[in-house]
Enzyme design. Structure first.
Site, PDB file in Angstrom:
ATOM      1  CD  GLN A 296      -5.997 -12.622  27.354  1.00 27.48           C
ATOM      2  OE1 GLN A 296      -6.792 -13.255  28.337  1.00 27.48           O
ATOM      3  NE2 GLN A 296      -5.811 -11.352  26.932  1.00 27.48           N
TER       4      GLN A 296
ATOM      5  CG  ASP B 267       1.608 -13.616  16.078  1.00 27.70           C
ATOM      6  OD1 ASP B 267       2.643 -13.896  16.583  1.00 27.70           O
ATOM      7  OD2 ASP B 267       0.339 -13.624  16.949  1.00 27.70           O
ATOM      8  CB  ILE B 268       6.880 -11.243  15.616  1.00 27.49           C
ATOM      9  CG1 ILE B 268       6.555 -11.070  17.038  1.00 27.49           C
ATOM     10  CG2 ILE B 268       6.898  -9.837  14.931  1.00 27.49           C
ATOM     11  CD1 ILE B 268       7.702 -10.452  17.803  1.00 27.49           C
TER      12      ILE B 268
ATOM     13  CG  HIS C  17      -4.774 -14.994  17.276  1.00 29.83           C
ATOM     14  ND1 HIS C  17      -3.643 -15.031  17.195  1.00 29.83           N
ATOM     15  CD2 HIS C  17      -5.273 -14.959  18.773  1.00 29.83           C
ATOM     16  CE1 HIS C  17      -3.130 -15.017  18.588  1.00 29.83           C
ATOM     17  NE2 HIS C  17      -4.219 -15.008  19.541  1.00 29.83           N
TER      18      HIS C  17
ATOM     19  CG  HIS D 251      -4.809 -10.698  21.166  1.00 24.29           C
ATOM     20  ND1 HIS D 251      -4.288 -10.455  22.433  1.00 24.29           N
ATOM     21  CD2 HIS D 251      -4.603 -11.789  20.844  1.00 24.29           C
ATOM     22  CE1 HIS D 251      -4.000 -11.612  22.877  1.00 24.29           C
ATOM     23  NE2 HIS D 251      -4.176 -12.428  21.977  1.00 24.29           N
TER      24      HIS D 251
END
Ligand code: 5GP
Ligand code: ZN
Length: 139
Positions: A96, A33-34, A104, A102
């Site tokens: 979301q 995750d960026i 995490h 997705h």
């Protein structure tokens, strides 16, 4: 396989948007995750585009959970966090922000104070029991 040309995660899978890939197999893709909530925050997605838990196929969610387990073990081995959350969000009220299902993989540190924990407060047992019945009726 269903994909959405406007979806940012479908673009990441296709390599049209760069990512720090950790793992890829025929059904899933895992990457960093960026905007990490904590060091080591990663994401696992099915390659098949589906918006949320309501629309994802049984096979895609199964493959995603399996990959999340593998990624969680690798993150744990790499960073030795104090804990780790597997988290999945559906809809704006659940925060979301990307509409491609997705999970995490979120390492936790003692005292990190991330805002996704709640204290334990006993509920109303009658109300809980009635709600269980209503939910069972909708299975
Ligand atoms: P959500 O809020 O939908 O549960 O989580 C979406 C996650 O995707 C966020 O944690 C956000 O930082 C991450 N994200 C959004 N855009 C990108 C991107 O372009 N690349 C990567 N690696 N992560 C992204
Ligand atoms: Zn998508």
């Amino acid at each position: 396989m269903n994909t959405d040309p406007d979806c940012i995660f479908c673009k990441i899978i296709a390599g049209e948007i760069p990512s720090f890939k950790i793992h890829e197999d025929s059904e899933t893709f895992a990457f960093m995750d960026i905007n990490p909530a904590n060091e080591g925050h990663a994401l696992v997605i099915p390659k098949e585009h589906a918006r949320d838990v309501y629309s994802v196929s049984d096979s895609a969610i199964s493959a995603t959970v399996k990959t999340a387990k593998k990624i969680a073990a690798a993150v744990d081995k790499t960073l030795n966090p104090d804990g780790l959350n597997l988290l999945q969000c559906n809809g704006p009220a659940a925060a979301q922000s990307v509409m491609h299902f997705h999970m995490h993989v979120l390492p936790r540190r003692n005292g990190d104070d991330l805002k996704l924990n709640w204290g334990l407060e006993a509920g109303d047992m009658d109300a809980i029991g009635q709600l269980a019945e209503r939910i069972r009726d909708n299975l």
